[in-house]
Design an enzyme around this catalytic site. Structure first.
Site, PDB file in Angstrom:
ATOM      1  N   HIS A  42     -36.246  29.380  68.311  1.00 19.86           N
ATOM      2  CA  HIS A  42     -36.819  28.576  67.235  1.00 19.86           C
ATOM      3  C   HIS A  42     -38.327  28.796  67.153  1.00 19.86           C
ATOM      4  O   HIS A  42     -38.996  28.904  68.182  1.00 19.86           O
ATOM      5  CB  HIS A  42     -36.571  27.082  67.468  1.00 19.86           C
ATOM      6  N   THR A 109     -27.428  32.725  60.403  1.00 17.38           N
ATOM      7  CA  THR A 109     -28.079  32.777  59.094  1.00 17.38           C
ATOM      8  C   THR A 109     -29.401  32.026  59.055  1.00 17.38           C
ATOM      9  O   THR A 109     -30.172  32.205  58.115  1.00 17.38           O
ATOM     10  CB  THR A 109     -27.158  32.209  58.003  1.00 17.38           C
ATOM     11  N   GLU A 111     -32.278  28.565  59.744  1.00 13.69           N
ATOM     12  CA  GLU A 111     -32.568  27.226  59.252  1.00 13.69           C
ATOM     13  C   GLU A 111     -33.976  27.208  58.659  1.00 13.69           C
ATOM     14  O   GLU A 111     -34.889  27.879  59.166  1.00 13.69           O
ATOM     15  CB  GLU A 111     -32.475  26.215  60.397  1.00 13.69           C
ATOM     16  N   SER A 177     -20.727  27.898  61.544  1.00 13.16           N
ATOM     17  CA  SER A 177     -20.016  26.629  61.429  1.00 13.16           C
ATOM     18  C   SER A 177     -19.240  26.565  60.117  1.00 13.16           C
ATOM     19  O   SER A 177     -18.740  25.512  59.738  1.00 13.16           O
ATOM     20  CB  SER A 177     -20.996  25.456  61.508  1.00 13.16           C
TER      21      SER A 177
END
Length: 338
Positions: A42, A109, A111, A177
């Site tokens: 991140h 993909t 965030e 997901s």
């Protein structure tokens, strides 16, 4: 058909701890018998107060140097915006050359929290999926072919050679997901990553069928695709402590609609802190009973997930590694003997 053995992994909570702390936990996990360790990549954490966001790639190099056998992977890294796919091919090629058969590239993909801070316009899921597919295929080609020229819809390379790479390509796992990316994992990836704690029907009726459909469409065998479940567990002999430990990770309980457009860790933190502890804990297996943990984990094993990476929410990770390693992991191993 004989099932493959379980692989037991540990999740390094990059959003919660400093890089040095995470290295110490990784060493402890290897000593306790965990076989893999995965870290998220991140740019920004889920919360500002007490949050961390170490870069996964250099951290994995440091972990490899301090350990001997544990397999290291990302869960997940986004190879489509902050990173060009060729840069990821080079970086993970280097890691794979330094630590042969100990490195996994987990991708997804992405965030908006991680990408929009750099001024990157956040596209819809259709474009994000198309970017991921092209990026994965380009990385695979760069590891497979000596010299690559690629003029794609989103990425371009001209006569690129990845000079330092292992003889055997680094496995690529796709985290998902939803059915489209899950199906893609079945078609082209070495593994599939998803997380526990959502509606059981999502796994049984959507994700597993999509994965199996992708495997079939890709002309592959079940054994060709590792099924990795990131298990969210809070285990302690003190029930109140096990419950309260989940508080730091309240953002995971926000719905996609609640967090999809949030690009500031402080705002994400505010939204998460407004949630009642019961909702925060809903994503986790929270129990003082080791047998209950095994019973609830068994549901995922029955769906075919054989690679279980355990993510504990508490600040005392050394305590978790010891307790889970002594009381829960042996019970899971015993399932393989039944």
């Amino acid at each position: 058909m004989t099932r493959p053995p379980l692989t037991i992994g540990y999740k390094a909570s990059a959003e919660q701890f400093t890089p040095s702390q995470l290295l110490d936990f990784g060493v402890l996990a290897e000593q306790a018998g965990f076989e893999s360790i995965f870290i998220s990549d991140h740019l920004q954490p889920w919360r500002h107060t007490g949050g961390h966001a170490p870069a996964a790639i250099p951290w994995m190099g440091a972990l490899g140097a301090r350990t001997e056998r544990i397999v290291m992977g990302t869960s997940v890294l986004t190879p489509t915006f902050r990173y060009h796919p060729a840069v990821i091919a080079q970086a993970f090629g280097t890691l794979g050359a330094m630590f042969p058969e100990r490195v996994i590239l987990g991708v997804g993909t992405g965030e908006s929290l991680n990408e929009s801070a750099l001024g990157i316009p956040w596209p819809d899921i259709k474009e994000r999926f198309a970017r991921l597919k092209e990026a994965v295929q380009l990385i695979q080609q760069l590891w497979r072919d000596e010299r690559v020229t690629h003029h794609g819809e989103y990425y371009t390379v001209e006569n690129v050679t990845i000079y330092d790479r292992p003889e055997k390509p680094v496995p690529i796992y796709i985290g998902a997901s939803g059915p489209a990316a899950t199906r893609l994992a079945g078609r082209i990836a070495d593994g599939f990553i998803t997380t526990s704690g959502k509606a059981p029907s999502l796994y049984a009726d959507t994700l597993v069928p999509a994965l199996e459909d992708g495997i079939e469409k890709g002309g592959r065998a079940e054994k060709d695709v590792d099924r990795l479940m990131e298990m969210k567990v809070s285990f302690d002999h003190d029930g109140d402590r096990a419950l309260e430990d989940t508080r730091f990770w309240g953002a995971l309980a926000l719905s996609p609609e609640e967090k999809v457009s949030v690009e500031d860790p402080s705002e994400m933190e505010r939204l998460a802190d407004e949630l009642p502890i019961e909702r925060v804990a809903s994503r986790w297996i929270v129990s003082t009973d080791a047998d209950e943990h095994v019973e609830r984990i068994q549901q995922y094993i029955d769906l075919g997930f054989r690679h279980l990476v355990f993510h504990a929410p508490g600040h005392d990770q050394a305590r978790f590694i010891k307790l889970y390693g002594e009381e829960v992991i042996p019970r899971l191993r015993a399932l393989e003997l039944d």
